[in-house]
Write a protein that holds these residues in place. Sequence first.
Motif, PDB file in Angstrom:
ATOM      1  N   LEU A  60     -25.174 -23.628  13.790  1.00  0.00           N
ATOM      2  CA  LEU A  60     -24.769 -24.478  12.657  1.00  0.00           C
ATOM      3  C   LEU A  60     -23.287 -24.323  12.333  1.00  0.00           C
ATOM      4  O   LEU A  60     -22.626 -25.269  11.916  1.00  0.00           O
ATOM      5  CB  LEU A  60     -25.593 -24.154  11.407  1.00  0.00           C
ATOM      6  N   TYR A  61     -22.789 -23.136  12.521  1.00  0.00           N
ATOM      7  CA  TYR A  61     -21.374 -22.834  12.244  1.00  0.00           C
ATOM      8  C   TYR A  61     -20.461 -23.679  13.146  1.00  0.00           C
ATOM      9  O   TYR A  61     -19.524 -24.316  12.671  1.00  0.00           O
ATOM     10  CB  TYR A  61     -21.200 -21.333  12.463  1.00  0.00           C
ATOM     11  N   TYR A  62     -20.785 -23.734  14.449  1.00  0.00           N
ATOM     12  CA  TYR A  62     -19.952 -24.528  15.360  1.00  0.00           C
ATOM     13  C   TYR A  62     -20.132 -26.026  15.098  1.00  0.00           C
ATOM     14  O   TYR A  62     -19.186 -26.809  15.228  1.00  0.00           O
ATOM     15  CB  TYR A  62     -20.251 -24.165  16.821  1.00  0.00           C
ATOM     16  N   GLN A  63     -21.331 -26.406  14.692  1.00  0.00           N
ATOM     17  CA  GLN A  63     -21.579 -27.813  14.342  1.00  0.00           C
ATOM     18  C   GLN A  63     -20.789 -28.189  13.086  1.00  0.00           C
ATOM     19  O   GLN A  63     -20.143 -29.228  13.032  1.00  0.00           O
ATOM     20  CB  GLN A  63     -23.072 -27.962  14.085  1.00  0.00           C
ATOM     21  N   GLY A  64     -20.825 -27.325  12.090  1.00  0.00           N
ATOM     22  CA  GLY A  64     -20.150 -27.595  10.810  1.00  0.00           C
ATOM     23  C   GLY A  64     -18.651 -27.791  10.982  1.00  0.00           C
ATOM     24  O   GLY A  64     -18.048 -28.690  10.376  1.00  0.00           O
ATOM     25  N   MET A  65     -18.047 -26.993  11.855  1.00  0.00           N
ATOM     26  CA  MET A  65     -16.581 -27.068  11.976  1.00  0.00           C
ATOM     27  C   MET A  65     -16.117 -28.289  12.760  1.00  0.00           C
ATOM     28  O   MET A  65     -14.912 -28.515  12.882  1.00  0.00           O
ATOM     29  CB  MET A  65     -16.020 -25.774  12.557  1.00  0.00           C
ATOM     30  N   SER A  66     -17.050 -29.100  13.252  1.00  0.00           N
ATOM     31  CA  SER A  66     -16.662 -30.306  14.006  1.00  0.00           C
ATOM     32  C   SER A  66     -15.931 -31.325  13.127  1.00  0.00           C
ATOM     33  O   SER A  66     -15.311 -32.250  13.651  1.00  0.00           O
ATOM     34  CB  SER A  66     -17.901 -30.956  14.629  1.00  0.00           C
ATOM     35  N   VAL A  67     -15.981 -31.152  11.816  1.00  0.00           N
ATOM     36  CA  VAL A  67     -15.275 -32.086  10.923  1.00  0.00           C
ATOM     37  C   VAL A  67     -13.779 -31.764  10.844  1.00  0.00           C
ATOM     38  O   VAL A  67     -12.993 -32.564  10.321  1.00  0.00           O
ATOM     39  CB  VAL A  67     -15.878 -32.072   9.487  1.00  0.00           C
ATOM     40  N   LEU A  68     -13.381 -30.588  11.335  1.00  0.00           N
ATOM     41  CA  LEU A  68     -11.973 -30.166  11.257  1.00  0.00           C
ATOM     42  C   LEU A  68     -11.201 -30.747  12.432  1.00  0.00           C
ATOM     43  O   LEU A  68     -11.452 -30.367  13.586  1.00  0.00           O
ATOM     44  CB  LEU A  68     -11.884 -28.630  11.293  1.00  0.00           C
ATOM     45  N   ARG A  69     -10.280 -31.659  12.141  1.00  0.00           N
ATOM     46  CA  ARG A  69      -9.589 -32.319  13.250  1.00  0.00           C
ATOM     47  C   ARG A  69      -8.062 -32.257  13.143  1.00  0.00           C
ATOM     48  O   ARG A  69      -7.372 -32.149  14.143  1.00  0.00           O
ATOM     49  CB  ARG A  69     -10.034 -33.793  13.339  1.00  0.00           C
ATOM     50  N   THR A  70      -7.521 -32.347  11.952  1.00  0.00           N
ATOM     51  CA  THR A  70      -6.068 -32.430  11.800  1.00  0.00           C
ATOM     52  C   THR A  70      -5.521 -31.175  11.110  1.00  0.00           C
ATOM     53  O   THR A  70      -6.274 -30.393  10.516  1.00  0.00           O
ATOM     54  CB  THR A  70      -5.682 -33.649  10.934  1.00  0.00           C
ATOM     55  N   ALA A  71      -4.198 -31.032  11.175  1.00  0.00           N
ATOM     56  CA  ALA A  71      -3.558 -29.895  10.503  1.00  0.00           C
ATOM     57  C   ALA A  71      -3.873 -29.921   9.010  1.00  0.00           C
ATOM     58  O   ALA A  71      -4.098 -28.880   8.380  1.00  0.00           O
ATOM     59  CB  ALA A  71      -2.046 -29.947  10.740  1.00  0.00           C
ATOM     60  N   GLU A  72      -3.916 -31.122   8.454  1.00  0.00           N
ATOM     61  CA  GLU A  72      -4.232 -31.256   7.024  1.00  0.00           C
ATOM     62  C   GLU A  72      -5.639 -30.724   6.722  1.00  0.00           C
ATOM     63  O   GLU A  72      -5.876 -30.090   5.687  1.00  0.00           O
ATOM     64  CB  GLU A  72      -4.146 -32.732   6.633  1.00  0.00           C
ATOM     65  N   ASP A  73      -6.584 -30.946   7.636  1.00  0.00           N
ATOM     66  CA  ASP A  73      -7.951 -30.438   7.438  1.00  0.00           C
ATOM     67  C   ASP A  73      -7.946 -28.909   7.374  1.00  0.00           C
ATOM     68  O   ASP A  73      -8.605 -28.306   6.524  1.00  0.00           O
ATOM     69  CB  ASP A  73      -8.871 -30.869   8.591  1.00  0.00           C
ATOM     70  N   PHE A  74      -7.213 -28.283   8.295  1.00  0.00           N
ATOM     71  CA  PHE A  74      -7.167 -26.817   8.304  1.00  0.00           C
ATOM     72  C   PHE A  74      -6.442 -26.286   7.067  1.00  0.00           C
ATOM     73  O   PHE A  74      -6.813 -25.249   6.516  1.00  0.00           O
ATOM     74  CB  PHE A  74      -6.528 -26.297   9.605  1.00  0.00           C
ATOM     75  N   PHE A  75      -5.419 -27.030   6.644  1.00  0.00           N
ATOM     76  CA  PHE A  75      -4.719 -26.653   5.411  1.00  0.00           C
ATOM     77  C   PHE A  75      -5.684 -26.692   4.226  1.00  0.00           C
ATOM     78  O   PHE A  75      -5.771 -25.747   3.445  1.00  0.00           O
ATOM     79  CB  PHE A  75      -3.537 -27.612   5.183  1.00  0.00           C
ATOM     80  N   GLU A  76      -6.439 -27.779   4.113  1.00  0.00           N
ATOM     81  CA  GLU A  76      -7.373 -27.909   2.973  1.00  0.00           C
ATOM     82  C   GLU A  76      -8.488 -26.868   3.032  1.00  0.00           C
ATOM     83  O   GLU A  76      -8.888 -26.314   2.010  1.00  0.00           O
ATOM     84  CB  GLU A  76      -7.972 -29.318   2.937  1.00  0.00           C
ATOM     85  N   LEU A  77      -8.981 -26.635   4.239  1.00  0.00           N
ATOM     86  CA  LEU A  77     -10.022 -25.620   4.420  1.00  0.00           C
ATOM     87  C   LEU A  77      -9.537 -24.271   3.873  1.00  0.00           C
ATOM     88  O   LEU A  77     -10.213 -23.626   3.070  1.00  0.00           O
ATOM     89  CB  LEU A  77     -10.344 -25.480   5.915  1.00  0.00           C
TER      90      LEU A  77
END
Length: 331
Positions: A60-77
Amino acid sequence: MRDFLERLPKVELHLHIEGSLEPELMFALAERNGVALSYASVEEVRAAYDFSDLQSFLDLYYQGMSVLRTAEDFFELAMDYFRRAHAEGVVHVELHFDPQAHRVRGVELSVVMEGLSLARRRAERELGLSTALIMAFLRDRPAEEAMTLLEEAAPYWEMLDAVGLDSAERGNPPEKFVEVFERAARLGIARVAHAGEEGPPDYIRGALDRLGVCRIDHGVRCLEDPALVARLRDERMVLTVCPLSNVRLRVVERLADHPLPRLLAEGLNVTLNSDDPAYFGGGMLDNFLACHQAFGWDRATFRTLAGNAIEAAFMGEARRAELRERLEACD
Ligand code: ADE
Ligand code: ZN
């Protein structure tokens, strides 16, 4: 006690930033990036977090992180997590991140680094939260891939406080990664590794002897090997223990059965951490509170645990001195 544990300056040494992805942000990012999720609602996601072991979580952890695509996503995370951690009295966070899990989805290391670096600077400036970065290798993937990642990370070597080893432990002993860790050592990069979470005590020995780690992530299964316990004590080896994680991944059945009191009684250098707070029912404060409820620990015990983490952290000596003082002043 809650008030005291909130005020206690807590240092988190074992946190997977991808494991801090709350379902609300997962949905927001899925929508923004046009990623299909197999859940209809935030509630459905949370209901799915009923794990039988480490592998069932990792799926589930690897599935969940599939929404992270851009630098902005990692910043928000990362900012989302840093704000929550700050609000519960965390003063320093060392974050593992899993580049290979992003690379297989076509997300380059540079994208991840850009987002995380921006968030770390923002957290320092706006929250006074210091951070350290641990680039983790996935132990259930080939060692050659880990070596390629380490070489590709050359522009970022200076920014890495350590490299680590995570993902499915059983059947993936530390010895598989000797060359990669030797290369990191030659580069002057510190090493840590998950060991003795689900894997046997021999994996802890392997991490110490063959990978040259300066701390063991989890390590709870060391208790099955008295000679190893003696060695860990003599070397003051840091264990980054994650109590709620161990319950949710069924390393132990109930927190009351957790080996933490025995680890302390053995005189080991224990720290408390959250691992994957979005998946395991809470962050640092929840872990501290749960331990208070399960073991009845007093303030002195929590002060010792918080102090162990301050001493073990990847941070400059001025910051360490400042945090020692804050701990001293917390009563
Ligand atoms: N990756 C994220 N959380 C992990 C854990 N608890 N053990 C191993 N790998 C992980
Ligand atoms: Zn972990």
